[in-house]
Design a protein around this motif. Structure first.
Motif, PDB file in Angstrom:
ATOM      1  N   HIS A 249      34.957  47.109 100.337  1.00  0.00           N
ATOM      2  CA  HIS A 249      33.888  47.826 101.048  1.00  0.00           C
ATOM      3  C   HIS A 249      34.389  48.355 102.385  1.00  0.00           C
ATOM      4  O   HIS A 249      34.155  49.523 102.732  1.00  0.00           O
ATOM      5  CB  HIS A 249      32.693  46.893 101.276  1.00  0.00           C
ATOM      6  CG  HIS A 249      31.753  47.378 102.334  1.00  0.00           C
ATOM      7  ND1 HIS A 249      30.828  48.371 102.114  1.00  0.00           N
ATOM      8  CD2 HIS A 249      31.622  47.022 103.646  1.00  0.00           C
ATOM      9  CE1 HIS A 249      30.153  48.615 103.230  1.00  0.00           C
ATOM     10  NE2 HIS A 249      30.626  47.809 104.165  1.00  0.00           N
ATOM     11  N   LEU A 250      35.074  47.508 103.140  1.00  0.00           N
ATOM     12  CA  LEU A 250      35.556  47.930 104.451  1.00  0.00           C
ATOM     13  C   LEU A 250      36.553  49.071 104.330  1.00  0.00           C
ATOM     14  O   LEU A 250      36.541  50.010 105.141  1.00  0.00           O
ATOM     15  CB  LEU A 250      36.176  46.742 105.190  1.00  0.00           C
ATOM     16  CG  LEU A 250      35.183  45.659 105.625  1.00  0.00           C
ATOM     17  CD1 LEU A 250      35.924  44.442 106.175  1.00  0.00           C
ATOM     18  CD2 LEU A 250      34.214  46.201 106.665  1.00  0.00           C
TER      19      LEU A 250
ATOM     20  N   ILE B 214      30.111  47.597 112.651  1.00  0.00           N
ATOM     21  CA  ILE B 214      29.284  48.691 112.127  1.00  0.00           C
ATOM     22  C   ILE B 214      29.454  48.809 110.619  1.00  0.00           C
ATOM     23  O   ILE B 214      28.492  48.966 109.867  1.00  0.00           O
ATOM     24  CB  ILE B 214      29.639  50.009 112.837  1.00  0.00           C
ATOM     25  CG1 ILE B 214      29.175  49.962 114.298  1.00  0.00           C
ATOM     26  CG2 ILE B 214      29.011  51.201 112.113  1.00  0.00           C
ATOM     27  CD1 ILE B 214      29.698  51.107 115.140  1.00  0.00           C
ATOM     28  N   ALA B 215      30.709  48.704 110.167  1.00  0.00           N
ATOM     29  CA  ALA B 215      30.971  48.789 108.723  1.00  0.00           C
ATOM     30  C   ALA B 215      30.387  47.594 107.983  1.00  0.00           C
ATOM     31  O   ALA B 215      29.861  47.728 106.869  1.00  0.00           O
ATOM     32  CB  ALA B 215      32.470  48.899 108.469  1.00  0.00           C
TER      33      ALA B 215
ATOM     34  N   GLU C 178      34.961  37.805  98.996  1.00  0.00           N
ATOM     35  CA  GLU C 178      36.029  38.208  99.913  1.00  0.00           C
ATOM     36  C   GLU C 178      36.720  39.483  99.427  1.00  0.00           C
ATOM     37  O   GLU C 178      36.986  40.415 100.202  1.00  0.00           O
ATOM     38  CB  GLU C 178      37.034  37.069 100.037  1.00  0.00           C
ATOM     39  CG  GLU C 178      38.049  37.233 101.131  1.00  0.00           C
ATOM     40  CD  GLU C 178      38.917  36.008 101.299  1.00  0.00           C
ATOM     41  OE1 GLU C 178      39.602  35.930 102.333  1.00  0.00           O
ATOM     42  OE2 GLU C 178      38.936  35.151 100.412  1.00  0.00           O
ATOM     43  N   LEU C 179      37.003  39.558  98.134  1.00  0.00           N
ATOM     44  CA  LEU C 179      37.613  40.754  97.557  1.00  0.00           C
ATOM     45  C   LEU C 179      36.684  41.958  97.691  1.00  0.00           C
ATOM     46  O   LEU C 179      37.107  43.073  98.037  1.00  0.00           O
ATOM     47  CB  LEU C 179      37.942  40.510  96.085  1.00  0.00           C
ATOM     48  CG  LEU C 179      38.975  39.415  95.777  1.00  0.00           C
ATOM     49  CD1 LEU C 179      39.003  39.142  94.271  1.00  0.00           C
ATOM     50  CD2 LEU C 179      40.356  39.790  96.277  1.00  0.00           C
TER      51      LEU C 179
ATOM     52  N   VAL D 179      42.237  47.410 106.595  1.00  0.00           N
ATOM     53  CA  VAL D 179      42.169  46.036 106.099  1.00  0.00           C
ATOM     54  C   VAL D 179      43.345  45.743 105.186  1.00  0.00           C
ATOM     55  O   VAL D 179      43.935  46.649 104.593  1.00  0.00           O
ATOM     56  CB  VAL D 179      40.856  45.778 105.314  1.00  0.00           C
ATOM     57  CG1 VAL D 179      39.646  45.899 106.215  1.00  0.00           C
ATOM     58  CG2 VAL D 179      40.746  46.702 104.119  1.00  0.00           C
ATOM     59  N   LEU D 180      43.666  44.465 105.068  1.00  0.00           N
ATOM     60  CA  LEU D 180      44.588  44.017 104.040  1.00  0.00           C
ATOM     61  C   LEU D 180      43.829  44.036 102.719  1.00  0.00           C
ATOM     62  O   LEU D 180      42.738  43.473 102.615  1.00  0.00           O
ATOM     63  CB  LEU D 180      45.080  42.609 104.342  1.00  0.00           C
ATOM     64  CG  LEU D 180      46.127  42.045 103.386  1.00  0.00           C
ATOM     65  CD1 LEU D 180      47.433  42.812 103.524  1.00  0.00           C
ATOM     66  CD2 LEU D 180      46.344  40.556 103.628  1.00  0.00           C
ATOM     67  N   LEU D 181      44.393  44.679 101.703  1.00  0.00           N
ATOM     68  CA  LEU D 181      43.672  44.920 100.454  1.00  0.00           C
ATOM     69  C   LEU D 181      44.118  43.992  99.334  1.00  0.00           C
ATOM     70  O   LEU D 181      45.264  43.530  99.313  1.00  0.00           O
ATOM     71  CB  LEU D 181      43.884  46.366 100.011  1.00  0.00           C
ATOM     72  CG  LEU D 181      43.179  47.431 100.848  1.00  0.00           C
ATOM     73  CD1 LEU D 181      43.679  48.815 100.458  1.00  0.00           C
ATOM     74  CD2 LEU D 181      41.678  47.338 100.674  1.00  0.00           C
ATOM     75  N   PRO D 182      43.227  43.739  98.383  1.00  0.00           N
ATOM     76  CA  PRO D 182      43.655  43.055  97.158  1.00  0.00           C
ATOM     77  C   PRO D 182      44.726  43.875  96.453  1.00  0.00           C
ATOM     78  O   PRO D 182      44.721  45.110  96.503  1.00  0.00           O
ATOM     79  CB  PRO D 182      42.365  42.998  96.324  1.00  0.00           C
ATOM     80  CG  PRO D 182      41.243  43.198  97.294  1.00  0.00           C
ATOM     81  CD  PRO D 182      41.785  44.073  98.376  1.00  0.00           C
TER      82      PRO D 182
END
Length: 302
Positions: free
Chosen positions: A73-74, A128-129, A67-68, A81-84
């Motif tokens: 990657h995204l 796509i990503a 998940e992280l 995206v919500l990031l770590p």
């Protein structure tokens, strides 16, 4: 719940050991996994209470670690995206038998829901990503829970459940018949997994990333909207009207049928076990059979 209070205390202790002080944990969500804001710090702990009971701790670790990786990657592909968090080790960390990860806290802001065209563009960019994600992903990972639910519901007396199980068998066989056609997907890309922020909508919750059929993420986004709103629901109609060939339309029809089966059987199974919203699951069950029939008619008419 005493278990949640215990996790709160353990999360605070772990965070304090990393140098964070004066933590006041605020539970943001406990309907599925436990989401805790480590106020006043811009950090959220995501405690995987739904899957941490799995006996295979390596299995749980791999899900959270993946998940992280997917979130990062995204971001590298320009997807919001919500990031770590980068303020402490993002994990995964085992706290008293519960696995968790740490993410940035983003203050929600009021945003207008995306229009049909905006929603489809958001999901298409995400898809796509995701296709460019090169690391290993579980084949039909998010679908396997549906298979488990189908087994548990096999003896259910409601004929509507039995009718859906018949459709499940057909869909499951088709889904497994062409493994080379499966592709990386978010897995659970519905509207509750986008977070309204000052920077716009952010994708969240990558626990279910899997190799799935074409159009899975689009079907995930629009599935319940169309189930409750009917085939004239605006985003559903926009999708159907902008698919310009029968092959893609058939693929979308298959994906949304599978998604409705997954959501209805899964939510009913979860609710009957005392962990979900039985009223919501029952309403899905009331609508699912006729909706799938309408999808079949649409596909046959094209």
């Amino acid at each position: 719940m005493a278990e949640n209070r215990n996790i709160n205390s353990q999360v605070s202790l772990i965070a304090e050991e990393t140098g964070l002080a004066d933590i006041s944990p605020i539970v943001l969500s406990s309907g599925g996994n436990l989401i805790i804001h480590l106020a006043p710090h811009p950090i959220v702990a995501r405690a995987a209470t739904v899957i941490s009971n799995e006996e295979d701790t390596e299995y749980v670790y791999n899900i959270l670690d993946r998940e992280l990786r997917v979130a990062r990657h995204l971001q590298s592909k320009g997807i919001p995206v919500l990031l770590p968090t980068d303020l402490i080790d993002a994990g995964p960390t085992n706290v008293g038998g519960t696995w968790m990860t740490f993410w940035e806290y983003v203050t929600p802001v009021p945003l207008q829901p995306p229009s049909p065209s905006e929603a489809v563009e958001m999901v298409n960019r995400l898809s796509i990503a995701m296709k460019e994600y090169s690391e290993e992903l579980p084949r039909l990972g998010v679908w396997e829970r549906t298979c488990q639910s189908a087994v548990r519901l096999k003896s259910h007396s409601d004929q509507r459940v039995q009718a859906l199980l018949d459709v499940f068998v057909r869909v499951d066989e088709q889904m497994r018949s062409e493994p080379s056609r499966l592709m990386p997907c978010h897995g659970d890309a519905h509207a509750r997994n986008i977070l309204p922020s000052s920077e716009g909508w952010l994708w969240t919750d990558f626990e279910d990333v899997s190799l799935m059929p074409a159009y899975w993420d689009l079907a995930s986004f629009v599935g319940n909207l169309a189930l409750f709103g009917g085939t004239q629901e605006p985003t559903f109609r926009y999708i159907v009207e902008h698919i310009d060939n029968s092959t893609d339309l058939q693929a979308f029809g298959f994906a949304i049928t599978a998604r409705i089966i997954m959501s209805t059987l899964g939510n009913l199974d979860f609710a009957l076990a005392g962990h979900g919203d039985l009223k919501f699951a029952t309403r899905q069950l009331e609508l699912a059979g006729d909706f799938i029939h309408q999808i079949d008619l649409m596909m046959d008419g094209k």
